[in-house]
Scaffold this motif. Structure first.
Motif, PDB file in Angstrom:
ATOM      1  N   TYR A 285       0.897  -1.156   0.000  1.00 12.20           N
ATOM      2  CA  TYR A 285       0.000   0.000   0.000  1.00 12.20           C
ATOM      3  C   TYR A 285       0.932   1.201   0.000  1.00 12.20           C
ATOM      4  CZ  TYR A 285      -3.357  -3.458   1.751  1.00 12.20           C
ATOM      5  OH  TYR A 285      -4.144  -4.567   1.909  1.00 12.20           O
TER       6      TYR A 285
ATOM      7  N   VAL B 229       4.102   1.069   2.181  1.00 16.30           N
ATOM      8  CA  VAL B 229       3.978  -0.025   3.163  1.00 16.30           C
ATOM      9  C   VAL B 229       3.953  -1.364   2.438  1.00 16.30           C
ATOM     10  CG1 VAL B 229       2.533  -1.051   4.982  1.00 16.30           C
ATOM     11  CG2 VAL B 229       2.638   1.440   4.720  1.00 16.30           C
TER      12      VAL B 229
ATOM     13  N   GLU C 254     -11.278 -13.998   9.061  1.00 14.75           N
ATOM     14  CA  GLU C 254     -11.662 -13.847  10.465  1.00 14.75           C
ATOM     15  C   GLU C 254     -13.157 -14.025  10.742  1.00 14.75           C
ATOM     16  OE1 GLU C 254      -9.710 -11.385  13.087  1.00 14.75           O
ATOM     17  OE2 GLU C 254      -8.018 -10.984  11.769  1.00 14.75           O
TER      18      GLU C 254
ATOM     19  N   GLN D  69      -7.239 -14.564  13.793  1.00 12.66           N
ATOM     20  CA  GLN D  69      -6.406 -14.131  14.921  1.00 12.66           C
ATOM     21  C   GLN D  69      -6.571 -15.092  16.089  1.00 12.66           C
ATOM     22  OE1 GLN D  69      -5.582 -10.284  16.322  1.00 12.66           O
ATOM     23  NE2 GLN D  69      -6.409  -9.300  14.500  1.00 12.66           N
TER      24      GLN D  69
ATOM     25  N   ALA E  20       3.045  -4.875   2.570  1.00  9.50           N
ATOM     26  CA  ALA E  20       2.179  -5.697   3.416  1.00  9.50           C
ATOM     27  C   ALA E  20       2.453  -7.186   3.247  1.00  9.50           C
ATOM     28  CB  ALA E  20       0.717  -5.400   3.098  1.00  9.50           C
TER      29      ALA E  20
ATOM     30  N   ALA F  84      -0.526 -11.912  13.988  1.00 11.29           N
ATOM     31  CA  ALA F  84      -1.057 -10.800  14.774  1.00 11.29           C
ATOM     32  C   ALA F  84      -1.704  -9.766  13.857  1.00 11.29           C
ATOM     33  CB  ALA F  84       0.078 -10.180  15.577  1.00 11.29           C
ATOM     34  N   ASN F  85      -2.290  -8.755  14.470  1.00  8.40           N
ATOM     35  CA  ASN F  85      -2.792  -7.578  13.761  1.00  8.40           C
ATOM     36  C   ASN F  85      -1.755  -7.019  12.827  1.00  8.40           C
ATOM     37  OD1 ASN F  85      -5.246  -6.335  14.049  1.00  8.40           O
ATOM     38  ND2 ASN F  85      -4.847  -5.798  16.189  1.00  8.40           N
ATOM     39  N   GLY F  86      -2.117  -6.817  11.569  1.00  9.50           N
ATOM     40  CA  GLY F  86      -1.177  -6.174  10.648  1.00  9.50           C
ATOM     41  C   GLY F  86      -0.139  -7.110  10.044  1.00  9.50           C
ATOM     42  N   ALA F  87      -0.253  -8.407  10.304  1.00  6.39           N
ATOM     43  CA  ALA F  87       0.743  -9.369   9.793  1.00  6.39           C
ATOM     44  C   ALA F  87       0.660  -9.532   8.274  1.00  6.39           C
ATOM     45  CB  ALA F  87       0.545 -10.727  10.468  1.00  6.39           C
ATOM     46  N   GLY F  88      -0.524  -9.209   7.698  1.00  5.75           N
ATOM     47  CA  GLY F  88      -0.673  -9.324   6.241  1.00  5.75           C
ATOM     48  C   GLY F  88      -1.708 -10.340   5.808  1.00  5.75           C
ATOM     49  N   LYS F  89      -2.482 -10.866   6.747  1.00  7.41           N
ATOM     50  CA  LYS F  89      -3.432 -11.948   6.445  1.00  7.41           C
ATOM     51  C   LYS F  89      -4.518 -11.485   5.465  1.00  7.41           C
ATOM     52  CE  LYS F  89      -4.618 -12.386  10.801  1.00  7.41           C
ATOM     53  NZ  LYS F  89      -3.883 -11.191  11.306  1.00  7.41           N
ATOM     54  N   THR F  90      -5.137 -10.340   5.780  1.00  4.76           N
ATOM     55  CA  THR F  90      -6.207  -9.837   4.904  1.00  4.76           C
ATOM     56  C   THR F  90      -5.646  -9.493   3.529  1.00  4.76           C
ATOM     57  OG1 THR F  90      -7.511  -9.006   6.743  1.00  4.76           O
ATOM     58  CG2 THR F  90      -7.890  -7.945   4.624  1.00  4.76           C
ATOM     59  N   THR F  91      -4.468  -8.901   3.508  1.00  9.77           N
ATOM     60  CA  THR F  91      -3.861  -8.548   2.221  1.00  9.77           C
ATOM     61  C   THR F  91      -3.584  -9.803   1.406  1.00  9.77           C
ATOM     62  OG1 THR F  91      -2.867  -6.629   3.290  1.00  9.77           O
ATOM     63  CG2 THR F  91      -1.981  -7.253   1.141  1.00  9.77           C
TER      64      THR F  91
ATOM     65  N   GLU G   1     -13.935 -10.043   5.929  1.00 13.21           N
ATOM     66  CA  GLU G   1     -14.107  -9.795   7.361  1.00 13.21           C
ATOM     67  C   GLU G   1     -15.491  -9.161   7.581  1.00 13.21           C
ATOM     68  OE1 GLU G   1     -10.428  -8.356   9.243  1.00 13.21           O
ATOM     69  OE2 GLU G   1     -11.717  -6.939  10.292  1.00 13.21           O
TER      70      GLU G   1
HETATM   71  P1  ATP Z   1      -5.811  -7.596  10.842  1.00 18.74           P
HETATM   72  O1  ATP Z   1      -5.905  -8.824  11.631  1.00 18.74           O
HETATM   73  O2  ATP Z   1      -5.717  -6.342  11.683  1.00 18.74           O
HETATM   74  O3  ATP Z   1      -6.817  -7.476   9.740  1.00 18.74           O
HETATM   75  P2  ATP Z   1      -3.873  -8.478   8.914  1.00 18.74           P
HETATM   76  O4  ATP Z   1      -2.934  -9.525   9.334  1.00 18.74           O
HETATM   77  O5  ATP Z   1      -5.055  -8.868   8.136  1.00 18.74           O
HETATM   78  O6  ATP Z   1      -4.346  -7.659  10.172  1.00 18.74           O
HETATM   79  P3  ATP Z   1      -3.398  -6.545   6.861  1.00 18.74           P
HETATM   80  O7  ATP Z   1      -4.722  -5.881   7.085  1.00 18.74           O
HETATM   81  O8  ATP Z   1      -3.218  -7.347   5.656  1.00 18.74           O
HETATM   82  O9  ATP Z   1      -3.009  -7.406   8.125  1.00 18.74           O
HETATM   83  O10 ATP Z   1      -2.279  -5.401   6.923  1.00 18.74           O
HETATM   84  C1  ATP Z   1      -0.906  -5.625   6.589  1.00 18.74           C
HETATM   85  C2  ATP Z   1      -0.176  -4.286   6.614  1.00 18.74           C
HETATM   86  O11 ATP Z   1      -0.691  -3.432   5.593  1.00 18.74           O
HETATM   87  C3  ATP Z   1      -0.292  -3.514   7.930  1.00 18.74           C
HETATM   88  O12 ATP Z   1       0.917  -2.867   8.160  1.00 18.74           O
HETATM   89  C4  ATP Z   1      -1.402  -2.540   7.634  1.00 18.74           C
HETATM   90  O13 ATP Z   1      -1.254  -1.374   8.425  1.00 18.74           O
HETATM   91  C5  ATP Z   1      -1.168  -2.231   6.160  1.00 18.74           C
HETATM   92  N1  ATP Z   1      -2.420  -1.877   5.483  1.00 18.74           N
HETATM   93  C6  ATP Z   1      -3.511  -2.670   5.360  1.00 18.74           C
HETATM   94  N2  ATP Z   1      -4.479  -2.063   4.632  1.00 18.74           N
HETATM   95  C7  ATP Z   1      -3.970  -0.847   4.290  1.00 18.74           C
HETATM   96  C8  ATP Z   1      -4.468   0.260   3.536  1.00 18.74           C
HETATM   97  N3  ATP Z   1      -5.672   0.233   2.980  1.00 18.74           N
HETATM   98  N4  ATP Z   1      -3.660   1.331   3.392  1.00 18.74           N
HETATM   99  C9  ATP Z   1      -2.425   1.359   3.938  1.00 18.74           C
HETATM  100  N5  ATP Z   1      -1.885   0.357   4.654  1.00 18.74           N
HETATM  101  C10 ATP Z   1      -2.650  -0.733   4.841  1.00 18.74           C
END
Ligand code: ATP
Length: 239
Positions: free
Chosen positions: A16, A19, A164, A197, A21, A40-47, A88
């Motif tokens: 992004y 960043v 999730e 998570q 991801a 954890a939060n922000g690990a990159g799972k959703t991406t 989600e």
């Molecule tokens: P969560 O459990 O909080 O959903 P996650 O493991 O799914 O976390 P992602 O949402 O994939 O993680 O995020 C991975 C990284 O990309 C993080 O550093 C997050 O801050 C960043 N990120 C995610 N979406 C965006 C966005 N739309 N714009 C900028 N950065 C983003």
């Protein structure tokens, strides 16, 4: 003998802006497997899910479905190849009835007038059958999650990717939803990827797991082994 992978991700990266991801993620999900993607939060799972399904562009790497390169395929085409994504929160439409939400999931199918999938989904989720004519806004959190899964199944997918599903659910309801996914796999052979998570709960119902940290796979293996791997649990999974 291990089943051939249905989904293969090779060195996938995505960003992004500045960043990063996802940073070179590789994984293979066997046909008929049920697999957890943890971190954890922000690990990159959703991406990871959004990049695999074509909702977010990759900067490098490949995604193969049953050997076919689908890396650049837009999400609306990926669904026709058999990839179903439950985002989600589920993304059901509160103002529509249970039945209307379910029918949306099969609209793109050329054989959408075929009633058999609808009947199967009703059988799989008795609470949805009971509330068929009610709006989704009247459902409990667990029923909404069932509806989101049911809607994805209406497209007759080969692989179900869930982001999730336990979010906001009570522990007992979470166990029901996880158990349901496992039953679904056992009964139909559907391949399931469960992003969570709630690592302990997810590892209890899956065959294998991948752990992400800062966009990289830092651990992978049989779910039972990950459950008993103290170092991985303490460092990345929070239990
Ligand atoms: P969560 O459990 O909080 O959903 P996650 O493991 O799914 O976390 P992602 O949402 O994939 O993680 O995020 C991975 C990284 O990309 C993080 O550093 C997050 O801050 C960043 N990120 C995610 N979406 C965006 C966005 N739309 N714009 C900028 N950065 C983003």
């Amino acid at each position: 003998m291990t089943a051939a992978p249905l989904l293969t991700v090779e060195g996938l990266s995505a960003s992004y802006g500045a960043v990063r991801a996802l940073d070179g993620v590789s994984l293979a999900i066997p046909a008929g497997g049920i697999c957890a993607v943890l971190g954890a939060n922000g690990a990159g799972k959703t991406t990871l899910l959004r990049t695999v399904t074509g909702l977010h562009p990759s900067s490098s790497g490949r995604v193969l479905l049953d050997g076919d390169d689908i890396t650049r395929l837009p999400a609306e085409k990926a669904i026709t190849r058999g990839l179903a994504h439950v985002p989600e929160g589920g993304g059901v439409i509160a103002e529509l009835t249970v039945e209307e939400n379910l029918r949306l999931g099969g609209l793109w199918r050329s054989d959408r007038r075929d009633r058999s999938t609808f009947t199967e989904v009703m059988e799989l989720f008795p609470p949805l059958a009971e509330r068929r004519g009610k709006t989704a806004s009247t459902l409990s959190g667990g029923e909404r999650q069932m509806l989101a899964i049911g809607r994805a199944l209406m497209g007759r997918p080969r692989i179900l990717l869930l982001d999730e599903p336990s979010l906001g659910l009570a522990p007992l309801v979470t166990r029901q939803i996880f158990g349901l996914l496992r039953d679904l796999r056992d009964r139909t052979g559907l391949t399931v990827v469960l992003v969570e998570q709630n690592a302990a709960g997810a590892l209890a119902v899956t065959d294998t797991g991948f752990v992400l940290n800062q966009g990289r796979v830092v651990a992978e293996g049989a779910s039972s082994e990950l459950l008993s791997d103290d170092r991985t649990r303490h460092a990345y999974l929070g239990f």
